[in-house]
Motif scaffolding. Structure first.
Motif, PDB file in Angstrom:
ATOM      1  N   ARG A 179       0.838  -1.204   0.000  1.00  0.00           N
ATOM      2  CA  ARG A 179       0.000   0.000   0.000  1.00  0.00           C
ATOM      3  C   ARG A 179       0.869   1.250   0.000  1.00  0.00           C
ATOM      4  O   ARG A 179       0.574   2.230  -0.686  1.00  0.00           O
ATOM      5  CB  ARG A 179      -0.899  -0.011   1.235  1.00  0.00           C
ATOM      6  N   TRP A 180       1.945   1.244   0.762  1.00  0.00           N
ATOM      7  CA  TRP A 180       2.785   2.419   0.906  1.00  0.00           C
ATOM      8  C   TRP A 180       3.754   2.602  -0.249  1.00  0.00           C
ATOM      9  O   TRP A 180       4.404   3.647  -0.356  1.00  0.00           O
ATOM     10  CB  TRP A 180       3.559   2.353   2.208  1.00  0.00           C
ATOM     11  N   LYS A 181       3.882   1.595  -1.106  1.00  0.00           N
ATOM     12  CA  LYS A 181       4.790   1.707  -2.238  1.00  0.00           C
ATOM     13  C   LYS A 181       4.364   2.848  -3.157  1.00  0.00           C
ATOM     14  O   LYS A 181       5.184   3.655  -3.598  1.00  0.00           O
ATOM     15  CB  LYS A 181       4.814   0.389  -3.007  1.00  0.00           C
ATOM     16  N   ASP A 182       3.072   2.930  -3.442  1.00  0.00           N
ATOM     17  CA  ASP A 182       2.557   3.974  -4.328  1.00  0.00           C
ATOM     18  C   ASP A 182       2.115   5.221  -3.574  1.00  0.00           C
ATOM     19  O   ASP A 182       2.136   6.315  -4.119  1.00  0.00           O
ATOM     20  CB  ASP A 182       1.371   3.431  -5.137  1.00  0.00           C
ATOM     21  N   ASN A 183       1.677   5.057  -2.340  1.00  0.00           N
ATOM     22  CA  ASN A 183       1.126   6.166  -1.572  1.00  0.00           C
ATOM     23  C   ASN A 183       1.694   6.128  -0.155  1.00  0.00           C
ATOM     24  O   ASN A 183       1.031   5.650   0.759  1.00  0.00           O
ATOM     25  CB  ASN A 183      -0.416   6.059  -1.554  1.00  0.00           C
ATOM     26  N   PRO A 184       2.907   6.648   0.050  1.00  0.00           N
ATOM     27  CA  PRO A 184       3.514   6.571   1.383  1.00  0.00           C
ATOM     28  C   PRO A 184       2.749   7.430   2.388  1.00  0.00           C
ATOM     29  O   PRO A 184       2.186   8.472   2.029  1.00  0.00           O
ATOM     30  CB  PRO A 184       4.931   7.103   1.169  1.00  0.00           C
ATOM     31  N   PRO A 185       2.716   7.008   3.641  1.00  0.00           N
ATOM     32  CA  PRO A 185       1.989   7.785   4.662  1.00  0.00           C
ATOM     33  C   PRO A 185       2.743   9.052   5.011  1.00  0.00           C
ATOM     34  O   PRO A 185       3.972   9.120   4.902  1.00  0.00           O
ATOM     35  CB  PRO A 185       1.948   6.835   5.852  1.00  0.00           C
ATOM     36  N   GLY A 186       2.003  10.055   5.429  1.00  0.00           N
ATOM     37  CA  GLY A 186       2.622  11.301   5.850  1.00  0.00           C
ATOM     38  C   GLY A 186       3.180  11.168   7.256  1.00  0.00           C
ATOM     39  O   GLY A 186       2.906  10.208   7.972  1.00  0.00           O
TER      40      GLY A 186
END
Length: 86
Positions: free
Chosen positions: A34-41
């Motif tokens: 999940r974080w590969k394309d949309n890393p958490p802030g």
């Protein structure tokens, strides 16, 4: 089966802990995908002061309200007990 066969089949934890590669858990794999394309802030360790209280009151106001309610209940119970003894 003999007792020796059971001992040989027993899972050796020290051998497993010494493995060079350990597969990540399913949750770790899911989060990595999940974080590969949309890393958490970034997430702060503590909440910002503006979000701590809903109305911005300090802790002494909350303490005073609680103590006032306790005092009111004590007075009410004392009044009920004095009316019932006559």
């Amino acid at each position: 089966m003999s007792e020796r066969d059971d001992e040989e089949r027993e899972f050796d934890l020290t051998w497993a802990d010494g493995a060079e590669h350990k597969e990540p858990s399913a949750r770790a794999r899911m989060l990595a995908a999940r974080w590969k394309d949309n890393p958490p802030g970034p997430v702060p360790f503590r909440a910002d002061p503006e979000y701590r209280g809903s109305s911005g009151r300090s802790s002494w106001v909350s303490t005073a309200v609680v103590l006032g309610c306790v005092a009111a209940v004590i007075v009410l119970l004392g009044y009920v007990n004095s009316r019932g003894s006559f």
